[in-house]
Design an enzyme around this catalytic site. Structure first.
Site, PDB file in Angstrom:
ATOM      1  N   LYS A 271      33.425  22.925  30.067  1.00  0.00           N
ATOM      2  CA  LYS A 271      34.531  21.811  29.599  1.00  0.00           C
ATOM      3  C   LYS A 271      34.665  22.118  28.073  1.00  0.00           C
ATOM      4  O   LYS A 271      33.959  22.084  27.051  1.00  0.00           O
ATOM      5  CB  LYS A 271      33.874  20.559  29.827  1.00  0.00           C
ATOM      6  CG  LYS A 271      34.108  20.066  31.311  1.00  0.00           C
ATOM      7  CD  LYS A 271      33.244  18.706  31.358  1.00  0.00           C
ATOM      8  CE  LYS A 271      34.490  17.586  31.532  1.00  0.00           C
ATOM      9  NZ  LYS A 271      33.989  16.247  31.750  1.00  0.00           N
ATOM     10  N   ILE A 272      36.158  22.103  27.920  1.00  0.00           N
ATOM     11  CA  ILE A 272      36.526  22.174  26.402  1.00  0.00           C
ATOM     12  C   ILE A 272      37.607  21.225  26.077  1.00  0.00           C
ATOM     13  O   ILE A 272      38.600  21.087  27.013  1.00  0.00           O
ATOM     14  CB  ILE A 272      37.026  23.695  26.331  1.00  0.00           C
ATOM     15  CG1 ILE A 272      36.092  24.740  26.509  1.00  0.00           C
ATOM     16  CG2 ILE A 272      37.573  24.030  24.800  1.00  0.00           C
ATOM     17  CD1 ILE A 272      36.391  26.274  26.436  1.00  0.00           C
TER      18      ILE A 272
END
Length: 360
Positions: free
Chosen positions: A139-140
């Site tokens: 997750k970014i």
């Protein structure tokens, strides 16, 4: 098998649980949700891990094994990636049966890196290697510095869950980063079919912020309509981008669509139906990641609503009305992104404190 959740899954919605803890894994709770509640993936964030590590002594054995001379960041990575790896193994059959479409488990880069492109790229690669499972998603956040990090991580062949998306404008930038990353991966000779991504578009937080402003403007008639309208507009952008010649050229080489994921789907206002952001966001191919409370509510009384395919104009009309009433939506989205990063940093600091106490 719960029939209501099965009906939602049969309509093409991938049901992911927005929660993970060691207790869920060791007690068989998560396995039960896969078997009985059509759960086909899991998302995590710093808040979820902070809560998990603060409760009980599920992590005591691993903490003791790590020893007291270790760095707290190293300890956090070891504890969280162990849970994610074990969850990935639990979802291995779902992952294989869906050819990588589902059976996914997400782990987030440290929120303190949200405005640092280079360090985000480095930590995304590190977490990917630490978990060491094909079905992990890194997750970014979709902050401005996050966009080039998303592009580079995709180019490196790592599957990504892009998080904290609130506006159509930012969502289009996210999709462009994904396609640019795929183009770079293709140029480097990577197998595009192995790269997957979801774009986490946040829902209920939009109504929570907009409704406060509508109340001050005396426009209660427009309350609780913006979030779904915003999601309809976003889905219209998805239809456009992934129906484009640019994507078709990549798809011919094996590329996957970046699937829309509805996040923040638990209602914040107790006066609203507790399944509002599930019933009204149905389309074949989307993901809805739900807190357990929302999932249980849908299992009990949820209904599958009409498909959102082709309804962007309907959403746009509502957003225009909200804007005409005096709500600055650009400001709303900026406030929500800043708050989103800040909330995760607060949770991250709680996580650091909890782990520090445990290892010293």
């Amino acid at each position: 098998m719960n029939e209501r959740l099965k009906a939602l899954a049969d309509a093409g919605v991938s049901i992911w649980l927005d929660d993970l803890s060691r207790a869920r894994l060791t007690s068989g709770n998560l396995a039960q949700k896969i078997a009985e509640d059509s759960v086909s993936g899991v998302t995590t964030n710093p808040t979820i891990f902070a809560a998990a590590l603060a409760q009980g002594d599920d992590y005591a054995e691993q903490v003791n094994a790590l020893g007291d001379e270790i760095d707290v960041d190293y300890a956090i990575k070891q504890l969280t990636t162990t849970d994610v790896r074990d969850a990935c193994d639990l979802f291995a059959d779902v992952y294989a049966a869906s050819k990588g479409y589902d059976g996914r488990v997400s782990i987030e880069v440290a929120p303190t890196l949200a405005n640092n492109t280079g360090e985000t790229i480095a930590q995304a690669a590190e977490l990917h290697d630490l978990v060491d499972r094909e079905n992990v998603l890194i997750k970014i956040p979709a902050t401005e510095p996050g966009l080039p990090a998303i592009q580079q991580t995709i180019a490196d062949g790592i599957s990504v869950n892009v998080t904290l998306i609130f506006s159509e404008e930012r969502y289009r930038e996210v999709m462009d980063a994904y396609l640019s990353g795929l183009e770079a991966a293709d140029a480097a000779g990577k197998d595009l079919s192995t790269i997957h991504s979801v774009a986490s578009f946040f829902v209920s937080r939009v109504d929570a912020e907009v409704d406060k402003r509508l109340e001050k403007l005396g426009r209660d008639d427009l309350k609780s309509k913006t979030a779904i309208a915003n999601a309809l507009v976003a889905y219209g952008a998805f239809e456009e981008v992934f129906g484009s010649d640019r994507f078709k050229a990549l798809a011919a080489k094996g590329a996957n669509q970046q699937r829309p994921l509805w996040a923040s789907t638990g209602t914040k206002d107790p006066g609203l139906p507790d399944t509002l952001y599930v019933t009204n966001l149905v389309a074949d191919g989307v993901v809805n990641t739900m807190p357990e409370k929302t999932m249980d509510a849908f299992a009990d009384h949820g209904e599958v609503g009409e498909s959102i395919v082709g309804r962007a104009a309907e959403g746009r009309a509502v957003l225009d009305e909200v804007t005409a009433a005096g709500v600055d939506l650009a400001d709303v989205f900026e406030v929500l992104e800043d708050e989103g990063v800040e909330k995760f940093i607060v949770s991250w600091n709680e996580l650091v404190t909890t782990v520090e106490k445990a290892i010293h």
